[in-house]
Design a protein around this motif. Sequence first.
Motif, PDB file in Angstrom:
ATOM      1  N   ILE A  35       0.835  -1.199   0.000  1.00 24.68           N
ATOM      2  CA  ILE A  35       0.000   0.000   0.000  1.00 24.68           C
ATOM      3  C   ILE A  35       0.871   1.251   0.000  1.00 24.68           C
ATOM      4  O   ILE A  35       0.629   2.195  -0.763  1.00 24.68           O
ATOM      5  N   LEU A  36       1.905   1.275   0.830  1.00 22.22           N
ATOM      6  CA  LEU A  36       2.805   2.432   0.859  1.00 22.22           C
ATOM      7  C   LEU A  36       3.453   2.655  -0.500  1.00 22.22           C
ATOM      8  O   LEU A  36       3.541   3.786  -0.995  1.00 22.22           O
ATOM      9  N   GLU A  37       3.905   1.591  -1.123  1.00 23.52           N
ATOM     10  CA  GLU A  37       4.562   1.702  -2.425  1.00 23.52           C
ATOM     11  C   GLU A  37       3.614   2.219  -3.499  1.00 23.52           C
ATOM     12  O   GLU A  37       4.035   2.912  -4.428  1.00 23.52           O
ATOM     13  N   SER A  38       2.322   1.898  -3.374  1.00 23.11           N
ATOM     14  CA  SER A  38       1.355   2.367  -4.365  1.00 23.11           C
ATOM     15  C   SER A  38       1.199   3.885  -4.324  1.00 23.11           C
ATOM     16  O   SER A  38       0.694   4.493  -5.269  1.00 23.11           O
ATOM     17  N   TYR A  39       1.659   4.522  -3.226  1.00 20.02           N
ATOM     18  CA  TYR A  39       1.658   5.978  -3.105  1.00 20.02           C
ATOM     19  C   TYR A  39       3.056   6.563  -3.281  1.00 20.02           C
ATOM     20  O   TYR A  39       3.310   7.717  -2.940  1.00 20.02           O
ATOM     21  N   GLY A  40       3.975   5.758  -3.790  1.00 20.15           N
ATOM     22  CA  GLY A  40       5.317   6.245  -4.047  1.00 20.15           C
ATOM     23  C   GLY A  40       6.212   6.306  -2.832  1.00 20.15           C
ATOM     24  O   GLY A  40       7.290   6.897  -2.875  1.00 20.15           O
ATOM     25  N   LEU A  41       5.784   5.703  -1.721  1.00 19.75           N
ATOM     26  CA  LEU A  41       6.580   5.751  -0.500  1.00 19.75           C
ATOM     27  C   LEU A  41       7.538   4.564  -0.442  1.00 19.75           C
ATOM     28  O   LEU A  41       7.169   3.444  -0.759  1.00 19.75           O
ATOM     29  N   THR A  42       8.751   4.847  -0.004  1.00 16.09           N
ATOM     30  CA  THR A  42       9.792   3.830   0.063  1.00 16.09           C
ATOM     31  C   THR A  42       9.792   3.159   1.437  1.00 16.09           C
ATOM     32  O   THR A  42       9.005   3.503   2.332  1.00 16.09           O
ATOM     33  N   GLU A  43      10.739   2.244   1.638  1.00 13.10           N
ATOM     34  CA  GLU A  43      10.873   1.562   2.918  1.00 13.10           C
ATOM     35  C   GLU A  43      11.256   2.524   4.036  1.00 13.10           C
ATOM     36  O   GLU A  43      11.125   2.187   5.216  1.00 13.10           O
ATOM     37  N   ASP A  44      11.721   3.731   3.699  1.00 14.79           N
ATOM     38  CA  ASP A  44      12.044   4.725   4.720  1.00 14.79           C
ATOM     39  C   ASP A  44      10.814   5.103   5.541  1.00 14.79           C
ATOM     40  O   ASP A  44      10.940   5.591   6.667  1.00 14.79           O
ATOM     41  N   TYR A  45       9.626   4.917   4.974  1.00 18.44           N
ATOM     42  CA  TYR A  45       8.384   5.287   5.655  1.00 18.44           C
ATOM     43  C   TYR A  45       7.779   4.121   6.434  1.00 18.44           C
ATOM     44  O   TYR A  45       6.798   4.303   7.150  1.00 18.44           O
ATOM     45  N   PHE A  46       8.351   2.941   6.296  1.00 18.59           N
ATOM     46  CA  PHE A  46       7.804   1.724   6.900  1.00 18.59           C
ATOM     47  C   PHE A  46       8.454   1.459   8.254  1.00 18.59           C
ATOM     48  O   PHE A  46       9.663   1.607   8.421  1.00 18.59           O
ATOM     49  N   ILE A  47       7.636   1.052   9.233  1.00 17.41           N
ATOM     50  CA  ILE A  47       8.131   0.618  10.539  1.00 17.41           C
ATOM     51  C   ILE A  47       7.555  -0.759  10.828  1.00 17.41           C
ATOM     52  O   ILE A  47       6.341  -0.955  10.749  1.00 17.41           O
ATOM     53  N   GLY A  48       8.411  -1.709  11.153  1.00 21.67           N
ATOM     54  CA  GLY A  48       7.983  -3.080  11.378  1.00 21.67           C
ATOM     55  C   GLY A  48       7.141  -3.254  12.629  1.00 21.67           C
ATOM     56  O   GLY A  48       7.000  -2.332  13.446  1.00 21.67           O
ATOM     57  N   ALA A  49       6.604  -4.443  12.801  1.00 21.79           N
ATOM     58  CA  ALA A  49       5.697  -4.729  13.921  1.00 21.79           C
ATOM     59  C   ALA A  49       6.390  -4.548  15.272  1.00 21.79           C
ATOM     60  O   ALA A  49       5.809  -3.991  16.192  1.00 21.79           O
ATOM     61  N   ASP A  50       7.612  -5.018  15.393  1.00 24.07           N
ATOM     62  CA  ASP A  50       8.310  -4.932  16.677  1.00 24.07           C
ATOM     63  C   ASP A  50       8.714  -3.495  17.007  1.00 24.07           C
ATOM     64  O   ASP A  50       8.555  -3.033  18.153  1.00 24.07           O
ATOM     65  N   GLU A  51       9.212  -2.764  16.009  1.00 26.24           N
ATOM     66  CA  GLU A  51       9.679  -1.401  16.237  1.00 26.24           C
ATOM     67  C   GLU A  51       8.524  -0.401  16.355  1.00 26.24           C
ATOM     68  O   GLU A  51       8.695   0.678  16.912  1.00 26.24           O
ATOM     69  N   GLY A  52       7.370  -0.792  15.834  1.00 27.99           N
ATOM     70  CA  GLY A  52       6.258   0.157  15.735  1.00 27.99           C
ATOM     71  C   GLY A  52       5.231   0.063  16.830  1.00 27.99           C
ATOM     72  O   GLY A  52       4.097   0.527  16.667  1.00 27.99           O
ATOM     73  N   LYS A  53       5.579  -0.519  17.974  1.00 26.88           N
ATOM     74  CA  LYS A  53       4.628  -0.622  19.090  1.00 26.88           C
ATOM     75  C   LYS A  53       4.401   0.755  19.725  1.00 26.88           C
ATOM     76  O   LYS A  53       5.354   1.481  19.991  1.00 26.88           O
ATOM     77  N   THR A  54       3.164   1.085  19.969  1.00 26.48           N
ATOM     78  CA  THR A  54       2.817   2.348  20.638  1.00 26.48           C
ATOM     79  C   THR A  54       2.615   2.112  22.121  1.00 26.48           C
ATOM     80  O   THR A  54       1.899   1.188  22.514  1.00 26.48           O
TER      81      THR A  54
END
Length: 304
Positions: free
Chosen positions: A281-300
């Motif tokens: 989905i991110l890539e479909s908007y031109g966003l690279t892996e720089d915008y992605f945060i994995g499940a472990d790192e992305g806990k709120t």
Amino acid sequence: MKKKLLSIVSAAFFGTVLLTGCSVSQTTASESENDTDSDSEPAESESSGEESALLTELKDKGYITIATSNDAPFCYYDVDTNELVGLDVDILQEICNRLGIPEIRANVTDFSNMLIELNNKNVDMVADAMYITDERLEQALFTDVWYTEGEAVVTTADSEFTTKESLKDASVGAQPGTAFYELAQQWAEEGTVKEVVSYENQATLMTAVNTGKVDAAVTDGIVASYTLAQDSSLDLKLMSPYEAEATGQIGAAVRFEDQDFLEEVNGALNDMKEDGTLMEILESYGLTEDYFIGADEGKTENVQ
């Protein structure tokens, strides 16, 4: 930041993903409170065990209602089709599909009022590129991180303001309720800019810069790139070189009482991270892996 933003422009213009799974439509606050009928049959939930009371309610009535400030390319109504589309919509629609919620509806409100609308129970969720901040964590529960984002500075194409240091005598526009408005106010307090002028939405903010009402705007980098790619009447550019200061993490918000539903949403979201759907989905908007945060790192870490 400049490199990332340039990669967004063309894809953001053409890359709105076709809505599948969950349908989307517009509603008012009164409709969302009174209309509990739906012609659509909810899809079967993929979750196991006992589901939350809110999820049961949403599946029974056939839709979830979210708050949006109607800003492209995150969560907005397409002017040609009147369909609710955008990056956050596509992420949420996949979550809804996995949880068995057939439809997404939206109430349009000012960005600064969205959490108020949530806690007044006029909407079920806020999903519109909202930064997860300490202040907002005092007002609602937030999902795990959907993606990251940062600001850009917009000026006229022939502007003499070409660096942050050159803005000392400049008036700067920003949208209240956003992290970018807080950043602009900080600059004013530090003497980096002369003054900050409030504009309630992106359209008026960009127009203000274009017509010379303010010298520059501090706003969402993805929004700025998308707007400039879409509207050829705007004689504007992104300041470059510029390194974003207000980088942050984006998530969706629910009420404190809906902790069980939050866990269900996070379960679907983190499954999407693991199976590659979120990155698609991110890539479909031109966003690279720089915008992605994995499940472990992305806990709120919610405060309640």
